[in-house]
Design an enzyme around this catalytic site. Structure first.
Site, mmCIF file in Angstrom:
data_model
loop_
_atom_site.group_PDB
_atom_site.id
_atom_site.type_symbol
_atom_site.label_atom_id
_atom_site.label_comp_id
_atom_site.label_asym_id
_atom_site.label_seq_id
_atom_site.Cartn_x
_atom_site.Cartn_y
_atom_site.Cartn_z
ATOM 1 C CB ILE A 242 30.963 67.324 -2.403
ATOM 2 C CG1 ILE A 242 29.753 67.764 -1.561
ATOM 3 C CG2 ILE A 242 30.570 66.242 -3.405
ATOM 4 C CD1 ILE A 242 28.565 68.219 -2.341
ATOM 5 C CB SER A 246 41.030 58.995 2.732
ATOM 6 O OG SER A 246 40.286 58.403 3.771
ATOM 7 C CB CYS A 248 35.244 60.006 -1.226
ATOM 8 S SG CYS A 248 34.024 60.691 -2.318
ATOM 9 N N GLY A 286 36.503 66.034 5.178
ATOM 10 C CA GLY A 286 37.076 65.186 4.125
ATOM 11 C C GLY A 286 38.450 65.656 3.689
ATOM 12 C CE1 TYR A 332 37.177 55.863 7.608
ATOM 13 C CE2 TYR A 332 38.923 56.376 6.049
ATOM 14 C CZ TYR A 332 37.811 56.760 6.783
ATOM 15 O OH TYR A 332 37.345 58.046 6.678
ATOM 16 N NE ARG A 349 14.905 44.433 7.304
ATOM 17 C CZ ARG A 349 14.756 43.316 7.988
ATOM 18 N NH1 ARG A 349 13.670 42.616 7.878
ATOM 19 N NH2 ARG A 349 15.701 42.870 8.774
#
Ligand code: IMP
Length: 420
Positions: A242, A246, A248, A286, A332, A349
């Site tokens: 969490i 890169s 985040c 991550g 990115y 939606r």
């Protein structure tokens, strides 16, 4: 209140141990879910600037696997899964293949290299270098180098089709069912904090409606892993980490984080407690910048790693190529960035509204060329790292040792004291 300490990739190094084999013989085969085993333990992230059909196809051809993102309608995502399933599982499309017996009769085309086969086995490759572009020659060279190791094999399902994963929300069982029908081999939940009573109970219900493997995440604590393993029947993998991504910004805007390395150690603890370590794979997600971080995650207990950053700059990624100041880059962005969230609300939606808080950023990464460049670097790099760790295969690397280095030590192990 107590304050605990986290360990990140840069805090540790792999302790060199006696290598049982030469690095070139290190086998990287590993499970990515309970039922799927691949030859290069790397998954590409489900992100809208990373994994669509082109990257998913090439990832699987090169022994890894792609997870198609969900920032689109479920029918578009299902179509992408079908395209991967219908793609040729190998690199024959790069070559003109001809049987040696037909050589005289043939009308040779020279826009592609020629593989001469006697039966089904390639016996030689002739590359007319004056005609092919240097970029294609480089790509073919790299592909052949990888395939000739004999250790990199396309990731295939039982019918010989390319393996592919698909991202889902735990709240959207209709999408999960559509993706299973389209041929996805496994589903990966795509939610920043799965350790949430509602999300876990929704996933528990969803899991009963599909029969393919489900990888659950993201979580980062031992408690979260235990809760998933005890509430979601038949979970087939854990997506762990969490806020180390890169792109985040969760750690800053929400002030919450479990860095990937610590998260892997936590998940391992939970799995060991339940006697499931080694049976349910941990996917470290991550912050993977290269083979070094991937190897550290594996030594800590991961079976495979997931990355967006490594792949966003490649030709096959679904990012845009841009030129800035004479240099090439690709776009990115985080899936919780403003741009990605806007697209999600437009595309889907009717699904449950997602969070309004931006927890990701948008940026550029250097253009890398074909995916095979990145996969080669990762494959040969991981073989070397596991050699240092004293392992000849992934499961042995779990017995490796990580050592903590001081901040001064971390500085020393980077190249230093050069003028340029
Ligand atoms: P990277 O390879 O270090 O860039 O990390 C990619 C991972 O970051 C993904 O696999 C997700 O787990 C995570 N991620 C993707 N989008 C976001 C975001 O907007 N905010 C936070 N994390 C994200």
């Amino acid at each position: 209140m107590r304050i605990i300490e986290y360990i990140t990739f840069d805090d540790v190094v792999i302790v060199p141990r006696k290598a049982p084999v030469d690095p070139q013989y290190v086998v990287l085969e590993s499970n990515i879910t309970r039922n799927h085993r691949i030859s290069v333990p790397i998954l590409s992230s489900p992100m809208d600037t990373v994994t669509e059909q082109d990257l998913a196809i090439e990832m699987s051809r090169l022994g890894g696997v792609g997870v198609v993102h969900r920032n689109m309608s479920k029918s578009e995502q299902a179509d992408m899964i079908r395209s991967v399933k219908n793609a040729s599982p190998d690199f024959k499309y790069l070559f003109n293949t001809i049987n040696i017996n037909e050589l005289d009769k043939s009308n040779l085309r020279s826009d592609k290299p020629l593989i001469i086969t006697s039966d089904d086995t390639p016996t030689g490759v002739y590359v007319p270098t004056n005609i092919l572009s240097p970029a294609l020659i480089e790509k073919i060279d790299l592909v052949l180098r990888l395939l000739r190791t004999g250790l990199v094999k396309p990731s295939l399902d039982n019918n010989g089709k390319l393996l592919v994963g698909a991202a889902i929300s735990p709240f959207d069982s209709k999408r999960a069912e559509a993706l299973e029908k389209a041929g996805a081999d496994f589903l990966v939940t795509d939610i920043a904090h799965l350790h949430n009573i509602e999300a876990l109970s929704a996933l528990g219900k969803l899991a009963k409606k599909v029969s393919i493997d489900i990888v659950a995440g993201n979580v980062g604590t031992r408690e979260a892993a235990l809760d998933i393993l005890t509430t979601v029947e038949n979970v087939s993998g854990l997506r762990i980490g969490i806020s180390s991504g890169s792109i985040c910004s969760t750690g800053v805007v929400a002030g919450a984080s479990v860095p990937t390395l610590t998260a892997v150690m936590n998940a391992r603890e939970a799995l060991e407690e339940l006697g499931l370590f080694g049976r349910i794979p941990i996917i470290a997600d991550g912050g993977i910048r290269g083979p070094g971080e991937a190897a550290k995650a594996i030594v800590a207990g991961a079976s495979a790693v997931m990355s967006g950053r490594l792949f966003a700059g490649t030709d096959e990624a679904s990012s845009l190529l841009v030129r800035v100041g004479g240099k090439l880059y690709k776009t990115y962005r985080g899936m919780a960035s403003a741009g990605a969230m806007k697209r999600r609300h437009a595309a889907d939606r009717y699904s449950r509204p997602s969070k309004q808080l931006e927890e990701g950023v948008e940026g550029l990464v250097p253009y890398e060329g074909p995916l095979v460049k990145v996969m080669s670097r990762m494959f040969f790099g991981l073989q070397a790292s596991l050699g240092y760790a004293g392992a000849s295969r992934i499961e042995e690397a779990w017995n490796g040792i990580l050592a903590r280095v001081s901040p001064l030590g971390a500085k020393e192990i980077n190249p230093h004291d050069l003028v340029k």
